[in-house]
Design a protein around this motif. Structure first.
Motif, PDB file in Angstrom:
ATOM      1  N   MET A   1      13.390  -9.791 -12.307  1.00  0.00           N
ATOM      2  CA  MET A   1      12.392  -9.922 -11.236  1.00  0.00           C
ATOM      3  C   MET A   1      12.148  -8.578 -10.535  1.00  0.00           C
ATOM      4  SD  MET A   1      10.265 -11.734  -9.549  1.00  0.00           S
ATOM      5  CE  MET A   1      10.654 -13.404 -10.081  1.00  0.00           C
ATOM      6  N   ARG A   2      13.243  -7.833 -10.336  1.00  0.00           N
ATOM      7  CA  ARG A   2      13.086  -6.547  -9.670  1.00  0.00           C
ATOM      8  C   ARG A   2      12.237  -5.600 -10.501  1.00  0.00           C
ATOM      9  NH1 ARG A   2      18.129  -2.619  -8.578  1.00  0.00           N
ATOM     10  NH2 ARG A   2      17.765  -2.258 -10.798  1.00  0.00           N
ATOM     11  N   TYR A   3      12.482  -5.606 -11.824  1.00  0.00           N
ATOM     12  CA  TYR A   3      11.700  -4.721 -12.699  1.00  0.00           C
ATOM     13  C   TYR A   3      10.230  -5.142 -12.736  1.00  0.00           C
ATOM     14  CZ  TYR A   3      16.247  -3.002 -14.179  1.00  0.00           C
ATOM     15  OH  TYR A   3      17.495  -2.447 -14.187  1.00  0.00           O
ATOM     16  N   LEU A   4      10.001  -6.438 -12.683  1.00  0.00           N
ATOM     17  CA  LEU A   4       8.628  -6.929 -12.657  1.00  0.00           C
ATOM     18  C   LEU A   4       7.915  -6.447 -11.400  1.00  0.00           C
ATOM     19  CD1 LEU A   4       6.306  -8.693 -13.721  1.00  0.00           C
ATOM     20  CD2 LEU A   4       7.383 -10.646 -12.561  1.00  0.00           C
ATOM     21  N   LEU A   5       8.614  -6.520 -10.249  1.00  0.00           N
ATOM     22  CA  LEU A   5       8.022  -6.078  -8.987  1.00  0.00           C
ATOM     23  C   LEU A   5       7.730  -4.575  -9.017  1.00  0.00           C
ATOM     24  CD1 LEU A   5       7.170  -6.788  -6.109  1.00  0.00           C
ATOM     25  CD2 LEU A   5       9.538  -6.405  -5.375  1.00  0.00           C
ATOM     26  N   LEU A   6       8.671  -3.803  -9.578  1.00  0.00           N
ATOM     27  CA  LEU A   6       8.450  -2.354  -9.686  1.00  0.00           C
ATOM     28  C   LEU A   6       7.251  -2.038 -10.583  1.00  0.00           C
ATOM     29  CD1 LEU A   6      12.131  -1.063 -10.018  1.00  0.00           C
ATOM     30  CD2 LEU A   6      10.595  -0.777  -8.069  1.00  0.00           C
ATOM     31  N   LEU A   7       7.117  -2.812 -11.657  1.00  0.00           N
ATOM     32  CA  LEU A   7       5.983  -2.614 -12.561  1.00  0.00           C
ATOM     33  C   LEU A   7       4.666  -2.917 -11.861  1.00  0.00           C
ATOM     34  CD1 LEU A   7       4.879  -2.014 -15.380  1.00  0.00           C
ATOM     35  CD2 LEU A   7       5.298  -4.429 -15.971  1.00  0.00           C
ATOM     36  N   ILE A   8       4.650  -3.986 -11.093  1.00  0.00           N
ATOM     37  CA  ILE A   8       3.430  -4.365 -10.355  1.00  0.00           C
ATOM     38  C   ILE A   8       3.051  -3.276  -9.352  1.00  0.00           C
ATOM     39  CG2 ILE A   8       2.535  -5.969  -8.624  1.00  0.00           C
ATOM     40  CD1 ILE A   8       4.061  -8.201 -10.077  1.00  0.00           C
ATOM     41  N   ILE A   9       4.055  -2.758  -8.626  1.00  0.00           N
ATOM     42  CA  ILE A   9       3.782  -1.717  -7.619  1.00  0.00           C
ATOM     43  C   ILE A   9       3.293  -0.443  -8.291  1.00  0.00           C
ATOM     44  CG2 ILE A   9       4.840  -0.239  -5.867  1.00  0.00           C
ATOM     45  CD1 ILE A   9       6.709  -2.584  -5.191  1.00  0.00           C
ATOM     46  N   ARG A  10       3.915  -0.070  -9.419  1.00  0.00           N
ATOM     47  CA  ARG A  10       3.481   1.136 -10.128  1.00  0.00           C
ATOM     48  C   ARG A  10       2.060   0.972 -10.648  1.00  0.00           C
ATOM     49  NH1 ARG A  10       7.670   3.715 -14.237  1.00  0.00           N
ATOM     50  NH2 ARG A  10       5.940   5.212 -14.238  1.00  0.00           N
ATOM     51  N   ASN A  11       1.746  -0.214 -11.158  1.00  0.00           N
ATOM     52  CA  ASN A  11       0.386  -0.468 -11.620  1.00  0.00           C
ATOM     53  C   ASN A  11      -0.620  -0.375 -10.473  1.00  0.00           C
ATOM     54  OD1 ASN A  11       0.920  -0.806 -14.312  1.00  0.00           O
ATOM     55  ND2 ASN A  11       1.042  -3.038 -14.229  1.00  0.00           N
ATOM     56  N   ALA A  12      -0.226  -0.891  -9.298  1.00  0.00           N
ATOM     57  CA  ALA A  12      -1.124  -0.899  -8.141  1.00  0.00           C
ATOM     58  C   ALA A  12      -1.486   0.517  -7.713  1.00  0.00           C
ATOM     59  CB  ALA A  12      -0.485  -1.655  -6.980  1.00  0.00           C
ATOM     60  N   PHE A  13      -0.547   1.440  -7.864  1.00  0.00           N
ATOM     61  CA  PHE A  13      -0.779   2.812  -7.394  1.00  0.00           C
ATOM     62  C   PHE A  13      -0.996   3.797  -8.546  1.00  0.00           C
ATOM     63  CE2 PHE A  13       1.228   0.777  -3.792  1.00  0.00           C
ATOM     64  CZ  PHE A  13       0.482   1.267  -2.718  1.00  0.00           C
ATOM     65  N   ARG A  14      -1.342   3.269  -9.715  1.00  0.00           N
ATOM     66  CA  ARG A  14      -1.573   4.165 -10.849  1.00  0.00           C
ATOM     67  C   ARG A  14      -2.811   5.039 -10.606  1.00  0.00           C
ATOM     68  NH1 ARG A  14      -1.724   1.797 -16.875  1.00  0.00           N
ATOM     69  NH2 ARG A  14       0.233   0.891 -16.097  1.00  0.00           N
ATOM     70  N   GLN A  15      -3.885   4.394 -10.155  1.00  0.00           N
ATOM     71  CA  GLN A  15      -5.090   5.135  -9.757  1.00  0.00           C
ATOM     72  C   GLN A  15      -5.049   5.281  -8.232  1.00  0.00           C
ATOM     73  OE1 GLN A  15      -7.365   6.557 -11.609  1.00  0.00           O
ATOM     74  NE2 GLN A  15      -6.675   5.788 -13.612  1.00  0.00           N
ATOM     75  N   LYS A  16      -4.347   6.305  -7.765  1.00  0.00           N
ATOM     76  CA  LYS A  16      -4.036   6.404  -6.338  1.00  0.00           C
ATOM     77  C   LYS A  16      -5.286   6.448  -5.456  1.00  0.00           C
ATOM     78  CE  LYS A  16       0.489   8.631  -6.776  1.00  0.00           C
ATOM     79  NZ  LYS A  16       0.578   8.482  -8.241  1.00  0.00           N
ATOM     80  N   LEU A  17      -6.260   7.259  -5.829  1.00  0.00           N
ATOM     81  CA  LEU A  17      -7.445   7.402  -4.990  1.00  0.00           C
ATOM     82  C   LEU A  17      -8.184   6.080  -4.861  1.00  0.00           C
ATOM     83  CD1 LEU A  17      -9.359   9.148  -3.345  1.00  0.00           C
ATOM     84  CD2 LEU A  17     -10.546   9.744  -5.486  1.00  0.00           C
ATOM     85  N   ARG A  18      -8.375   5.399  -5.990  1.00  0.00           N
ATOM     86  CA  ARG A  18      -9.083   4.123  -5.949  1.00  0.00           C
ATOM     87  C   ARG A  18      -8.317   3.088  -5.140  1.00  0.00           C
ATOM     88  NH1 ARG A  18     -10.638   2.447 -11.626  1.00  0.00           N
ATOM     89  NH2 ARG A  18      -8.493   1.717 -11.792  1.00  0.00           N
ATOM     90  N   THR A  19      -7.007   3.059  -5.323  1.00  0.00           N
ATOM     91  CA  THR A  19      -6.187   2.103  -4.582  1.00  0.00           C
ATOM     92  C   THR A  19      -6.223   2.387  -3.081  1.00  0.00           C
ATOM     93  OG1 THR A  19      -4.697   1.786  -6.454  1.00  0.00           O
ATOM     94  CG2 THR A  19      -3.855   1.205  -4.271  1.00  0.00           C
ATOM     95  N   ILE A  20      -6.097   3.666  -2.725  1.00  0.00           N
ATOM     96  CA  ILE A  20      -6.108   4.032  -1.299  1.00  0.00           C
ATOM     97  C   ILE A  20      -7.449   3.700  -0.667  1.00  0.00           C
ATOM     98  CG2 ILE A  20      -6.056   5.986   0.303  1.00  0.00           C
ATOM     99  CD1 ILE A  20      -3.918   7.244  -1.516  1.00  0.00           C
ATOM    100  N   LEU A  21      -8.541   3.981  -1.374  1.00  0.00           N
ATOM    101  CA  LEU A  21      -9.866   3.673  -0.825  1.00  0.00           C
ATOM    102  C   LEU A  21     -10.050   2.163  -0.654  1.00  0.00           C
ATOM    103  CD1 LEU A  21     -12.139   6.207  -2.763  1.00  0.00           C
ATOM    104  CD2 LEU A  21     -11.442   6.294  -0.353  1.00  0.00           C
ATOM    105  N   THR A  22      -9.543   1.395  -1.610  1.00  0.00           N
ATOM    106  CA  THR A  22      -9.623  -0.071  -1.490  1.00  0.00           C
ATOM    107  C   THR A  22      -8.808  -0.560  -0.303  1.00  0.00           C
ATOM    108  OG1 THR A  22      -9.884  -0.259  -3.896  1.00  0.00           O
ATOM    109  CG2 THR A  22      -9.268  -2.248  -2.690  1.00  0.00           C
TER     110      THR A  22
END
Length: 386
Positions: A1-22
């Motif tokens: 579960m911890r690795y899944l959560l880390l994967l989700i967070i890394r995916n969320a911030f992969r495109q940092k500019l787009r994520t930050i603007l959203t």
């Protein structure tokens, strides 16, 4: 579960500019929605703070027309009436027209008995009762203008012409956060004496009566009895509960309230569209990754979980930052509007609603991309990437 959560967070911030603007868009939407909902709640604050055991009796034609002072004794004799008092709108100007705040001439003892939520110290109460030129005001209003006990407050009359000087004898606090602390109250006798001296027709007349009743269930019956008592007189009355009286003022601006509510939901639709576009772009860019996961044996539900989790992380972080900014934004807004909204505060209900909506936006934005990601086959995913 911890690795899944880390994967989700890394995916969320992969495109940092787009994520930050959203996230910035969600923050702005959360603050805007919270402020608009708080404004709507502030509009109804007077009605929500109204007591079920208080009635307001006014002239049946309009609040503008006064009622004779002699009505008080007759109202007091009606069965079920515990206390009666009266007030009169003054409408003066303090220094300049922009310094607006509600000013009422009242009968001090009976009025404060009917409004125990206005908390004064025993000494302040005694000083106010003894000084016919004395006045009391709410803590919020006193802080705004820097008033202190003993200050002389000059007010220029508009409805009642002349220069009026009041001595501040007390600063009340509200018993709860919903109580209006912007009122300025002074002796009705002080006003009436001046009116008698000038021979004004409004002498020995009041703007409205406040009627305290023994039981809230008797409100309709007592209201009918009061109005029946003065039927066919020169000044017929209209009696209603304090809440209904307050809602009557809200009804005058109902269109504005409706527009505010509509705008608040339009903001949600816009941010939902922005969020959905972000998630659609992310899912489209990662089709090869999802196809690889499918080829390795991961089920479609796992792909859907990744996409939904990523959307929820973005929405949750943006909503939390928006909520943190909402409170100082509301305080800043309240300081600028002065006494237009006597009670302007972010309620826990509004905060929970704002966060709940942010999470709903996250779920809704991920729905279609998650469904498509879960449904696509491994071969189809590789073929579309080409």
């Amino acid at each position: 579960m911890r690795y899944l959560l880390l994967l989700i967070i890394r995916n969320a911030f992969r495109q940092k500019l787009r994520t930050i603007l959203t996230m910035v868009g969600i923050v702005i939407a959360t603050v805007a929605f919270g402020l608009l909902r708080t404004a709507v709640e502030a509009w109804y604050a007077g009605a929500e703070a109204a007591s079920a055991t208080r009635l307001i009796t006014r002239n049946a034609i309009s609040l503008v027309f006064p009622l004779p002072l002699s009505y008080q004794n007759k109202i007091q004799q009606i069965e079920g009436v515990a206390t009666t008092s009266y007030s009169n709108w003054f409408g003066g100007v303090y220094i300049s027209e922009k310094n607006f705040f509600p000013q009422f001439a009242i009968e001090p003892r009976s009025y404060l008995k009917l409004y125990p939520e206005y908390l004064l110290s025993p000494q302040e109460e005694r000083d106010f009762f003894r000084d016919r030129q004395g006045a009391i005001t709410g803590e919020k209003l006193a802080q705004k203008y820097g008033w202190k006990i003993g200050d002389v407050i000059p007010i220029r009359g508009t409805i009642y012409p002349g220069d009026w000087n009041f001595i501040l004898r007390g600063i009340y606090k509200g018993a709860s956060e919903r109580i209006d602390e912007t009122l300025f109250l002074f002796h009705w006798e002080y006003l009436n004496e001046k009116l008698k001296q000038t021979g004004a027709e409004r002498a020995n007349h009041v703007g409205a009566y406040v009627v305290g009743i023994e039981q809230a269930s008797q409100a309709a019956q007592i209201s009918q009895a009061i109005d029946g008592l003065f039927a066919n007189s020169l000044a017929e009355t209209l009696t209603e509960t304090e809440k209904a009286f307050q809602l009557g003022f809200v009804a005058m601006t109902e269109v504005i309230v409706t527009i505010i509510e509509v705008v608040s939901f339009v903001i949600l639709i816009i941010i939902l569209a922005v969020m959905a576009n972000t998630m659609a772009m992310s899912a489209r860019e990662r089709k090869r990754e999802y196809a690889t996961l499918k080829a390795l044996g991961f089920p479609g539900s796992f792909i859907a979980l990744l996409i939904t989790g990523e959307s929820m992380v973005i929405a949750l972080v943006g909503g939390l930052f928006g909520l943190l900014l909402l409170y100082p934004a509301a305080d800043s807004f309240a300081s600028k509007i002065g006494t237009f909204f006597p009670v302007f505060r972010v309620t826990p209900e509004t905060a929970w609603l704002a966060m709940g909506i942010a999470l709903v936006v996250g779920l809704a934005a991920a729905a279609i991309p998650a469904w498509r990601g879960a449904a696509v086959s491994a071969t189809e995913g590789f073929r579309q990437i080409g």
